[in-house]
Design a protein around this motif. Sequence first.
Motif, PDB file in Angstrom:
ATOM      1  N   HIS A  25      14.957 -19.821 -15.265  1.00 60.99           N
ATOM      2  CA  HIS A  25      14.851 -19.302 -13.898  1.00 60.99           C
ATOM      3  C   HIS A  25      14.873 -20.429 -12.858  1.00 60.99           C
ATOM      4  CE1 HIS A  25      14.360 -15.183 -15.191  1.00 60.99           C
ATOM      5  NE2 HIS A  25      13.571 -15.638 -16.144  1.00 60.99           N
ATOM      6  N   TYR A  28      21.337 -20.887  -6.976  1.00 60.74           N
ATOM      7  CA  TYR A  28      21.311 -20.103  -5.735  1.00 60.74           C
ATOM      8  C   TYR A  28      21.085 -20.995  -4.516  1.00 60.74           C
ATOM      9  CZ  TYR A  28      20.902 -16.374  -9.167  1.00 60.74           C
ATOM     10  OH  TYR A  28      21.120 -15.539 -10.245  1.00 60.74           O
ATOM     11  N   ASP A  76      16.810 -16.704  -0.509  1.00 56.36           N
ATOM     12  CA  ASP A  76      15.986 -15.568  -0.951  1.00 56.36           C
ATOM     13  C   ASP A  76      16.138 -15.346  -2.452  1.00 56.36           C
ATOM     14  OD1 ASP A  76      15.077 -15.193   1.582  1.00 56.36           O
ATOM     15  OD2 ASP A  76      16.386 -13.485   2.048  1.00 56.36           O
ATOM     16  N   ARG A  77      17.352 -15.450  -2.930  1.00 63.49           N
ATOM     17  CA  ARG A  77      17.594 -15.267  -4.368  1.00 63.49           C
ATOM     18  C   ARG A  77      16.937 -16.399  -5.160  1.00 63.49           C
ATOM     19  NH1 ARG A  77      22.427 -12.829  -7.207  1.00 63.49           N
ATOM     20  NH2 ARG A  77      21.490 -12.382  -9.236  1.00 63.49           N
ATOM     21  N   ASN A 120      13.276 -15.685  -5.431  1.00 67.39           N
ATOM     22  CA  ASN A 120      13.044 -14.647  -6.443  1.00 67.39           C
ATOM     23  C   ASN A 120      13.020 -15.248  -7.837  1.00 67.39           C
ATOM     24  OD1 ASN A 120      12.840 -12.563  -4.599  1.00 67.39           O
ATOM     25  ND2 ASN A 120      14.995 -11.960  -4.753  1.00 67.39           N
ATOM     26  N   SER A 121      13.955 -16.175  -8.115  1.00 66.72           N
ATOM     27  CA  SER A 121      13.998 -16.817  -9.429  1.00 66.72           C
ATOM     28  C   SER A 121      12.754 -17.664  -9.667  1.00 66.72           C
ATOM     29  CB  SER A 121      15.249 -17.677  -9.565  1.00 66.72           C
ATOM     30  OG  SER A 121      16.404 -16.884  -9.668  1.00 66.72           O
ATOM     31  N   ASN A 162       9.806 -17.208  -8.276  1.00 63.33           N
ATOM     32  CA  ASN A 162       8.664 -16.304  -8.459  1.00 63.33           C
ATOM     33  C   ASN A 162       8.678 -15.659  -9.840  1.00 63.33           C
ATOM     34  OD1 ASN A 162       7.465 -16.757  -5.959  1.00 63.33           O
ATOM     35  ND2 ASN A 162       8.756 -15.225  -4.941  1.00 63.33           N
ATOM     36  N   THR A 163       9.857 -15.345 -10.348  1.00 66.28           N
ATOM     37  CA  THR A 163       9.955 -14.819 -11.716  1.00 66.28           C
ATOM     38  C   THR A 163       9.437 -15.847 -12.710  1.00 66.28           C
ATOM     39  OG1 THR A 163      11.867 -13.450 -11.150  1.00 66.28           O
ATOM     40  CG2 THR A 163      11.540 -13.954 -13.489  1.00 66.28           C
ATOM     41  N   CYS A 171       5.714 -15.956 -12.627  1.00 72.84           N
ATOM     42  CA  CYS A 171       5.114 -14.795 -13.300  1.00 72.84           C
ATOM     43  C   CYS A 171       5.054 -15.022 -14.809  1.00 72.84           C
ATOM     44  CB  CYS A 171       5.918 -13.531 -12.998  1.00 72.84           C
ATOM     45  SG  CYS A 171       5.673 -12.899 -11.327  1.00 72.84           S
ATOM     46  N   LYS A 225       8.992 -24.155  -5.196  1.00 69.29           N
ATOM     47  CA  LYS A 225       8.593 -23.109  -4.240  1.00 69.29           C
ATOM     48  C   LYS A 225       8.073 -23.721  -2.945  1.00 69.29           C
ATOM     49  CE  LYS A 225       6.064 -18.800  -3.768  1.00 69.29           C
ATOM     50  NZ  LYS A 225       5.301 -17.742  -4.452  1.00 69.29           N
TER      51      LYS A 225
END
Length: 202
Positions: free
Chosen positions: A159, A166, A173-174, A177-178, A180-181, A184, A196
């Motif tokens: 990720h 990206y 934004d994409r 998202n990666s 944040n994935t 997680c 981040k």
Amino acid sequence: MINMSYDYEKAKNKLLTFALDDECQSFFEKNNCILELAYCNLLKGELEGAENLFKHLLGADPRAHWGSILCGILLNKLTPYPTYFELRNFFEIDINLLINYQRGEFVEELIRYADVFSSVNSETYKYLGRVFWANEIFSYGKFFLEQAKNYMYNDPELHILLANVYIQEGRIDRALNSVNTCLCILPEYFPAIDLKKKLMNN
């Protein structure tokens, strides 16, 4: 015994930095550096010679088994599957060599085995994506990294690699998202935390 009048490290570095020449290959021949000579043959497209040299080393060098499989595939022969560790240790390195020695036809042939290799080592598509991206073949890099999600979605590194894809595309934004994935999956993964922060500060 290696003849030190031509330094072994110099010859090896030439091979690994895409500067193979006759002097380098002659050194390997004269000093019985069979594995290195096998790679010289492979990179020059002399597949049968390379295969014979790799087979000569079977049982003596862990890379020889992988090399013989590689040549067998490129010669359209039935071959055993590589092992998990052979793919982990050698696949990405050798794809990089083949790309830089302009052996695109060999790379294309090996790509056809990606699904087979993934059944042995689920990181295969990540290796492909990473090596293409590193060589600035961006469309292939992105394609294989996105394919890798089908095999190893829970790999944090994947990720982050995609986030960098990206970012290069300007899709922040994409990228977030990666990241944040990734967090997680592994909240303490420092590369994701660091990336981040950088993204949020832009």
